[in-house]
Design a protein around this motif. Structure first.
Motif, PDB file in Angstrom:
ATOM      1  N   LYS A  19       8.021  12.373  -4.267  1.00  0.00           N
ATOM      2  CA  LYS A  19       8.302  10.955  -4.514  1.00  0.00           C
ATOM      3  C   LYS A  19       8.333  10.160  -3.212  1.00  0.00           C
ATOM      4  CE  LYS A  19      11.644   7.815  -6.654  1.00  0.00           C
ATOM      5  NZ  LYS A  19      10.870   6.713  -6.224  1.00  0.00           N
ATOM      6  N   GLU A  20       8.893  10.757  -2.172  1.00  0.00           N
ATOM      7  CA  GLU A  20       8.980  10.075  -0.878  1.00  0.00           C
ATOM      8  C   GLU A  20       7.590   9.738  -0.340  1.00  0.00           C
ATOM      9  OE1 GLU A  20      10.177  11.699   3.330  1.00  0.00           O
ATOM     10  OE2 GLU A  20      11.990  11.358   2.133  1.00  0.00           O
ATOM     11  N   THR A  21       6.664  10.690  -0.455  1.00  0.00           N
ATOM     12  CA  THR A  21       5.292  10.454   0.010  1.00  0.00           C
ATOM     13  C   THR A  21       4.614   9.388  -0.820  1.00  0.00           C
ATOM     14  OG1 THR A  21       5.121  12.725   0.778  1.00  0.00           O
ATOM     15  CG2 THR A  21       3.058  11.535   0.463  1.00  0.00           C
ATOM     16  N   ARG A  22       4.756   9.456  -2.149  1.00  0.00           N
ATOM     17  CA  ARG A  22       4.148   8.440  -3.013  1.00  0.00           C
ATOM     18  C   ARG A  22       4.703   7.057  -2.702  1.00  0.00           C
ATOM     19  NH1 ARG A  22       5.246  12.195  -6.995  1.00  0.00           N
ATOM     20  NH2 ARG A  22       6.829  10.810  -7.879  1.00  0.00           N
ATOM     21  N   ASP A  23       6.006   6.970  -2.477  1.00  0.00           N
ATOM     22  CA  ASP A  23       6.610   5.684  -2.130  1.00  0.00           C
ATOM     23  C   ASP A  23       6.060   5.155  -0.811  1.00  0.00           C
ATOM     24  OD1 ASP A  23       8.113   5.731  -4.433  1.00  0.00           O
ATOM     25  OD2 ASP A  23       9.980   6.345  -3.426  1.00  0.00           O
ATOM     26  N   TRP A  24       5.875   6.058   0.170  1.00  0.00           N
ATOM     27  CA  TRP A  24       5.340   5.652   1.469  1.00  0.00           C
ATOM     28  C   TRP A  24       3.894   5.183   1.336  1.00  0.00           C
ATOM     29  CZ3 TRP A  24       1.725   8.206   4.873  1.00  0.00           C
ATOM     30  CH2 TRP A  24       1.636   7.609   6.133  1.00  0.00           C
ATOM     31  N   LEU A  25       3.087   5.911   0.550  1.00  0.00           N
ATOM     32  CA  LEU A  25       1.680   5.532   0.383  1.00  0.00           C
ATOM     33  C   LEU A  25       1.513   4.204  -0.358  1.00  0.00           C
ATOM     34  CD1 LEU A  25       0.029   8.975  -0.414  1.00  0.00           C
ATOM     35  CD2 LEU A  25      -0.271   7.596   1.642  1.00  0.00           C
ATOM     36  N   MET A  26       2.525   3.802  -1.092  1.00  0.00           N
ATOM     37  CA  MET A  26       2.461   2.538  -1.831  1.00  0.00           C
ATOM     38  C   MET A  26       3.272   1.433  -1.154  1.00  0.00           C
ATOM     39  SD  MET A  26       0.437   2.988  -4.146  1.00  0.00           S
ATOM     40  CE  MET A  26      -0.497   4.455  -4.426  1.00  0.00           C
ATOM     41  N   SER A  27       3.572   1.601   0.119  1.00  0.00           N
ATOM     42  CA  SER A  27       4.395   0.618   0.820  1.00  0.00           C
ATOM     43  C   SER A  27       3.598  -0.126   1.895  1.00  0.00           C
ATOM     44  CB  SER A  27       5.590   1.305   1.484  1.00  0.00           C
ATOM     45  OG  SER A  27       5.161   2.024   2.616  1.00  0.00           O
ATOM     46  N   THR A  28       4.198  -1.188   2.396  1.00  0.00           N
ATOM     47  CA  THR A  28       3.574  -1.921   3.491  1.00  0.00           C
ATOM     48  C   THR A  28       3.657  -1.142   4.804  1.00  0.00           C
ATOM     49  OG1 THR A  28       5.634  -3.110   3.885  1.00  0.00           O
ATOM     50  CG2 THR A  28       3.998  -4.190   2.491  1.00  0.00           C
TER      51      THR A  28
END
Length: 115
Positions: A19-28
Motif C-alpha cells: 500500500k505504501e508503494t501504491r500511495d507513493w506512485l499515485m502522489s505528487t
C-alpha cells in the motif's frame, strides 16, 4: 543465478503490491519529479545545439530555480530524493549551458561568430 532472479522478482512483486508503494506512485512526490525531468533532459539535449540560441537570463533563472528546489527537496519530510536528483541534474546542465553562453558571447573571438 536463476534462483537469484526469482528471489528478486518476488521482492519486486512484494514492493509493488504494498500500500505504501501504491500511495507513493499515485502522489505528487512521484509524478511531480517525473514530469520535472523534462527540464534537465531538454537542457542536456540543447548542449548539442549552437550556443547562439542560449538565453543567459533563462539559464541563470533555471540554475537558481534548481538550487532553491534542491534545498526544498532535501528539507521536506519525507525527503524527496527523486526531486533532488532531478534538480541536481538540471543545475549541472544549466551550469554547462551558462559556461557555453559566456564562452560564446564574451570569450570567443568575434571572427569565429561571423562564419
Amino acid at each position: 543465478m536463476l534462483i537469484t532472479n526469482f528471489v528478486m522478482a518476488g521482492k519486486m512483486k512484494k514492493f509493488l503490491s504494498s500500500k505504501e508503494t501504491r500511495d507513493w506512485l499515485m502522489s505528487t512526490h512521484f509524478w511531480g519529479p517525473v514530469m520535472n525531468w523534462m527540464i534537465p533532459l531538454a537542457a542536456i539535449a540543447d548542449t548539442q545545439k549552437s550556443p547562439s540560441i542560449i538565453s543567459g537570463k533563462m539559464t541563470l533563472a533555471l540554475t537558481l530555480y534548481s538550487l532553491v528546489f534542491m534545498r526544498f527537496a532535501f528539507k521536506v519530510q519525507p525527503r524527496n530524493m527523486l526531486l533532488f536528483s532531478c534538480h541536481f541534474t538540471n543545475m549541472g546542465a544549466q551550469l554547462t549551458q551558462g559556461a557555453r553562453f559566456i564562452d560564446y558571447h564574451y570569450l570567443e573571438p568575434k571572427k569565429s561568430k561571423d562564419n
